[in-house]
Design an enzyme around this catalytic site. Structure first.
Site, PDB file in Angstrom:
ATOM      1  N   ASN A   9       0.976  -1.215   0.078  1.00  0.00           N
ATOM      2  CA  ASN A   9       0.016  -0.130  -0.139  1.00  0.00           C
ATOM      3  C   ASN A   9       0.865   1.091   0.069  1.00  0.00           C
ATOM      4  O   ASN A   9       1.357   1.567   1.123  1.00  0.00           O
ATOM      5  CB  ASN A   9      -0.927  -0.123   1.301  1.00  0.00           C
ATOM      6  CG  ASN A   9      -1.879   1.199   1.238  1.00  0.00           C
ATOM      7  OD1 ASN A   9      -1.980   1.968   0.377  1.00  0.00           O
ATOM      8  ND2 ASN A   9      -2.438   1.333   2.301  1.00  0.00           N
ATOM      9  N   LYS A  11       0.104   4.238  -0.542  1.00  0.00           N
ATOM     10  CA  LYS A  11      -0.699   5.489  -0.006  1.00  0.00           C
ATOM     11  C   LYS A  11      -0.106   6.673  -0.811  1.00  0.00           C
ATOM     12  O   LYS A  11      -0.002   6.558  -2.107  1.00  0.00           O
ATOM     13  CB  LYS A  11       0.204   5.841   1.370  1.00  0.00           C
ATOM     14  CG  LYS A  11      -0.525   4.504   2.253  1.00  0.00           C
ATOM     15  CD  LYS A  11      -0.258   4.626   3.857  1.00  0.00           C
ATOM     16  CE  LYS A  11      -0.500   3.248   4.440  1.00  0.00           C
ATOM     17  NZ  LYS A  11      -0.630   3.507   5.857  1.00  0.00           N
ATOM     18  N   HIS A  97      -9.805   1.385   4.135  1.00  0.00           N
ATOM     19  CA  HIS A  97      -8.514   1.559   4.888  1.00  0.00           C
ATOM     20  C   HIS A  97      -8.842   2.530   5.906  1.00  0.00           C
ATOM     21  O   HIS A  97      -9.570   3.393   6.086  1.00  0.00           O
ATOM     22  CB  HIS A  97      -7.468   2.263   3.998  1.00  0.00           C
ATOM     23  CG  HIS A  97      -6.129   1.952   4.629  1.00  0.00           C
ATOM     24  ND1 HIS A  97      -5.621   3.187   5.605  1.00  0.00           N
ATOM     25  CD2 HIS A  97      -5.238   1.310   4.744  1.00  0.00           C
ATOM     26  CE1 HIS A  97      -4.331   2.704   6.016  1.00  0.00           C
ATOM     27  NE2 HIS A  97      -4.252   1.595   5.412  1.00  0.00           N
ATOM     28  N   GLU A  99      -7.378   4.992   7.245  1.00  0.00           N
ATOM     29  CA  GLU A  99      -7.033   6.479   6.808  1.00  0.00           C
ATOM     30  C   GLU A  99      -8.214   6.831   6.340  1.00  0.00           C
ATOM     31  O   GLU A  99      -8.665   8.260   6.389  1.00  0.00           O
ATOM     32  CB  GLU A  99      -5.860   6.402   6.007  1.00  0.00           C
ATOM     33  CG  GLU A  99      -4.777   6.235   6.771  1.00  0.00           C
ATOM     34  CD  GLU A  99      -3.294   5.751   6.270  1.00  0.00           C
ATOM     35  OE1 GLU A  99      -3.275   5.805   5.211  1.00  0.00           O
ATOM     36  OE2 GLU A  99      -2.538   5.172   6.984  1.00  0.00           O
ATOM     37  N   GLU A 169      -6.222  -4.714  10.051  1.00  0.00           N
ATOM     38  CA  GLU A 169      -5.064  -3.584  10.373  1.00  0.00           C
ATOM     39  C   GLU A 169      -5.552  -3.035  11.709  1.00  0.00           C
ATOM     40  O   GLU A 169      -6.207  -1.981  11.734  1.00  0.00           O
ATOM     41  CB  GLU A 169      -5.040  -2.589   9.181  1.00  0.00           C
ATOM     42  CG  GLU A 169      -4.871  -3.312   7.901  1.00  0.00           C
ATOM     43  CD  GLU A 169      -4.008  -2.416   6.982  1.00  0.00           C
ATOM     44  OE1 GLU A 169      -2.967  -2.612   6.673  1.00  0.00           O
ATOM     45  OE2 GLU A 169      -4.603  -1.158   6.936  1.00  0.00           O
ATOM     46  N   GLY A 175       1.764   2.327  10.758  1.00  0.00           N
ATOM     47  CA  GLY A 175       2.718   3.542  10.648  1.00  0.00           C
ATOM     48  C   GLY A 175       3.441   3.856  12.260  1.00  0.00           C
ATOM     49  O   GLY A 175       4.130   4.919  12.201  1.00  0.00           O
ATOM     50  N   SER A 215       2.637  -2.135  10.484  1.00  0.00           N
ATOM     51  CA  SER A 215       4.078  -2.306  10.682  1.00  0.00           C
ATOM     52  C   SER A 215       4.734  -3.392  10.552  1.00  0.00           C
ATOM     53  O   SER A 215       5.443  -4.107  10.957  1.00  0.00           O
ATOM     54  CB  SER A 215       4.429  -1.894  12.087  1.00  0.00           C
ATOM     55  OG  SER A 215       4.016  -0.327  12.297  1.00  0.00           O
ATOM     56  N   GLY A 236       2.590  -0.957   4.384  1.00  0.00           N
ATOM     57  CA  GLY A 236       2.841   0.405   4.030  1.00  0.00           C
ATOM     58  C   GLY A 236       4.148   0.705   3.892  1.00  0.00           C
ATOM     59  O   GLY A 236       4.671   0.612   2.989  1.00  0.00           O
ATOM     60  N   GLY A 237       4.788   1.399   4.877  1.00  0.00           N
ATOM     61  CA  GLY A 237       5.906   1.849   4.806  1.00  0.00           C
ATOM     62  C   GLY A 237       7.095   1.031   4.469  1.00  0.00           C
ATOM     63  O   GLY A 237       7.896   1.296   3.634  1.00  0.00           O
TER      64      GLY A 237
HETATM   65  P1  PGA Z   1       2.364   0.430   7.850  1.00  0.00           P
HETATM   66  O1  PGA Z   1       0.929   0.607   7.164  1.00  0.00           O
HETATM   67  O2  PGA Z   1       2.834  -0.844   7.207  1.00  0.00           O
HETATM   68  O3  PGA Z   1       3.124   1.510   7.362  1.00  0.00           O
HETATM   69  O4  PGA Z   1       2.021   0.384   9.168  1.00  0.00           O
HETATM   70  C1  PGA Z   1       0.050  -0.518   6.865  1.00  0.00           C
HETATM   71  C2  PGA Z   1      -1.294   0.117   6.077  1.00  0.00           C
HETATM   72  O5  PGA Z   1      -1.750   1.013   6.395  1.00  0.00           O
HETATM   73  O6  PGA Z   1      -1.887  -0.445   5.155  1.00  0.00           O
END
Ligand code: PGA
Length: 253
Positions: A9, A11, A97, A99, A169, A175, A215, A236-237
């Site tokens: 992802n 983002k 998601h 967010e 999640e 994050g 994470s 994500g990251g």
């Molecule tokens: P993250 O994000 O791996 O940076 O924690 C995961 C996500 O929001 O899908």
């Protein structure tokens, strides 16, 4: 066997040239995915067509949109419909998601509508659920996540539900560098599967891939993915760094 999926992802990150380089670096690693394994890339909308073209050269690599709108078409400036995604051959879309829920006010009912539109246009929704920290601290996460599933998915017939991928999640792990322990992940994933089984029967529940997100890193993916009910991750990251995401793909069972 259930699909095992490493989903990136991105983002709102990466410029176009950076995105091209990242995809090239990952594909150059030449990871041969097994029949039940997939790598999915949820990229910013302007990169969807390019990503789909690049990934078409490899089996089991797919492109995902990060969102779509809950209306079929019309005067909704700035939005993208499932029909538009289908018309450019996009096969996956992240739905709900945290967010989107938090910053854009998306609720379970709107997400149910998005799920319906995705299915209508042959797009596999990656449906995100998960609790905020306050709910986890009150030990109310099971009923919180169960409600998310009920209100967004349980109107579906069994053959429709089978087309959905779920991503659990926990919001407190996104994050933040704070990963759920493997025990916490497995416990929730098993619970979600039991909720699905109660509604649709065990055979259907056993077909649904449930990804863990929050994470996921190169260093913890293998352990998380080894849990019986964890079928990969939404990342994500760590999906923005080629070497890390390569290792995460290689951690799939
Ligand atoms: P993250 O994000 O791996 O940076 O924690 C995961 C996500 O929001 O899908």
């Amino acid at each position: 066997m259930r699909k095992q999926i490493a989903a990136a992802n991105w983002k709102m990150n990466l410029t176009y040239p950076q995105a091209e380089n990242l995809l090239t670096d990952i594909l150059n690693a030449n990871i041969d995915l097994k029949e039940n394994q997939q790598a999915v890339f949820a990229v910013p909308s302007p990169y969807l067509i390019m990503t789909n073209e690049v990934l078409a050269t490899k089996d089991n690599y797919f492109t995902a949109a990060q969102n779509c709108y809950n209306k079929k078409s019309g005067a909704f400036t700035g939005e993208i419909s499932a029909e538009i995604l289908h018309s450019i051959d996009i096969e996956y879309c992240v739905i709900g998601h945290s967010e989107r829920r938090e910053y854009f006010g998306e609720n379970n009912k709107m997400l149910a509508e998005k799920i319906d539109l995705c299915l209508e246009y042959d797009i596999t929704p990656i449906f995100c659920c998960g609790e905020p920290l306050s709910i986890r601290e009150a030990n109310a996460q099971n009923s919180y996540v169960e409600t998310q599933l009920k209100e967004s998915l349980f109107h579906l017939a069994a053959d429709q539900l089978e087309k959905i991928v779920i991503a659990y999640e926990p919001i407190w792990a996104i994050g933040t560098g704070k990963t759920a322990t493997t025990a916490q992940a497995q416990e929730m994933h098993a619970y979600l599967r039991s909720v699905l089984a109660k509604q649709y029967g065990k055979n259907v529940a056993d077909l649904i891939s449930i990804l863990y997100g929050g994470s996921v890193k190169a260093g913890n993916a293998k352990e998380l993915f080894s849990c019986a009910d964890v079928d990969g991750g939404l990342v994500g990251g760590a999906s923005l760094i080629a070497a890390d995401f390569i290792q995460i793909i290689q951690s799939l069972k």
